[in-house]
Design an enzyme around this catalytic site. Structure first.
Site, mmCIF file in Angstrom:
data_model
loop_
_atom_site.group_PDB
_atom_site.id
_atom_site.type_symbol
_atom_site.label_atom_id
_atom_site.label_comp_id
_atom_site.label_asym_id
_atom_site.label_seq_id
_atom_site.Cartn_x
_atom_site.Cartn_y
_atom_site.Cartn_z
ATOM 1 N N ASP A 11 0.873 -1.168 0.000
ATOM 2 C CA ASP A 11 0.000 0.000 0.000
ATOM 3 C C ASP A 11 0.912 1.220 0.000
ATOM 4 O OD1 ASP A 11 -2.431 -1.401 0.114
ATOM 5 O OD2 ASP A 11 -2.279 -1.615 2.285
ATOM 6 N N ASP A 130 -13.714 -3.322 -2.115
ATOM 7 C CA ASP A 130 -13.606 -3.065 -0.685
ATOM 8 C C ASP A 130 -15.001 -3.185 -0.099
ATOM 9 O OD1 ASP A 130 -10.906 -2.523 -1.011
ATOM 10 O OD2 ASP A 130 -11.223 -0.372 -1.302
#
Length: 256
Positions: A11, A130
């Site tokens: 990330d 998500d």
């Protein structure tokens, strides 16, 4: 049995690898180029790079960093974050990515999946979803987990499959960074809806969690970040434990 994959995730924020809990409270986890090199050497099957603030900041993915990482690794490389057009997909594939991960853009423009799959092939297109539990269903969030779309996550994942996505990267926002284990209920439900590979993300804390995601959740791959970044679990040891549980893994030559 098809071999299952272990996928570390980078990330990226401001050019650095970060990790948080439930998409918040980010802390530095190291240099992404160094981490990518280490994971390739340790036997990771693939690598995922997510520029987590690109969409919110309304900018393109950090393409120069993608190029640097691609030069250091010899495993499949998926890149996501802020990708909105087929032109941007082409740029990333030319920069060294093998696949692209699309999230917010395909929720806003689902036809982007059709166009991208037709131009580059389904094998290059990963739909990142998500999902967060709200009442009696899982809901899709976008913009780095900051915006609730109201979409039913299971129905959305079926739609992205029908539009030509090659695989799904499914992150449980409720479990992200908690190290409490993957959302097995969500994984089981999704695998009743879709036939394409599903990568489990969100909640890895132990080797057993990864094993459960595959054996009980029916995931095709497990993605993790902090347990690898902070060397709590080695990829080599995780693969050994998976083999002991009867799970077929890739890159066996690196387990010795």
């Amino acid at each position: 049995m098809i071999a299952k994959r272990i996928i570390p995730c980078l990330d990226i924020k401001d050019g650095r690898t970060v990790k948080g809990v439930n998409f918040e409270g980010l802390r530095d986890a190291g240099d992404p180029v160094e981490l990518a090199r280490r994971y390739a050497e340790e036997g990771a099957d693939e690598l995922v790079f997510l520029d987590i603030t690109a969409t919110k900041e309304k900018r393109k993915t950090l393409i120069d960093l993608v190029k640097k990482i691609a030069l250091e690794i010899d495993i499949p490389f998926t890149v996501g974050g802020g990708i909105r057009t087929t032109e941007e997909i082409a740029d990333l594939l030319h920069a060294g990515a093998d696949k692209v991960s699309l999230n917010s853009a395909i929720v806003r423009d689902p036809e982007l999946i059709n166009r991208a799959a037709a131009q580059f092939g389904s094998q290059c297109i990963v739909a990142a979803v998500d999902a967060k539990r709200t009442d009696d269903q899982w809901t899709v969030y976008i913009s780095g987990g900051s915006k609730n779309t109201g979409k039913d996550a299971l129905k959305w994942m079926k739609e992205v499959e029908e539009r030509g996505t090659g695989e799904i990267l499914l992150t449980s926002m409720d479990r992200d960074g908690t190290k409490e284990g993957f959302d097995l209920e969500l994984l089981k439900e999704v695998n009743e809806f879709v036939t394409i590979p599903v990568i489990a993300s969100g909640g890895a804390g132990t080797s057993q969690h990864c094993i459960e995601a595959i054996k009980e959740g029916k995931a095709d791959a497990v993605l993790a970040a902090s347990i690898f970044h902070f060397q709590e679990i080695s990829i080599k040891e995780l693969k050994k434990q998976m083999e002991q549980e009867g799970i077929t893994v890739r890159n066996k030559m690196k387990l010795n």
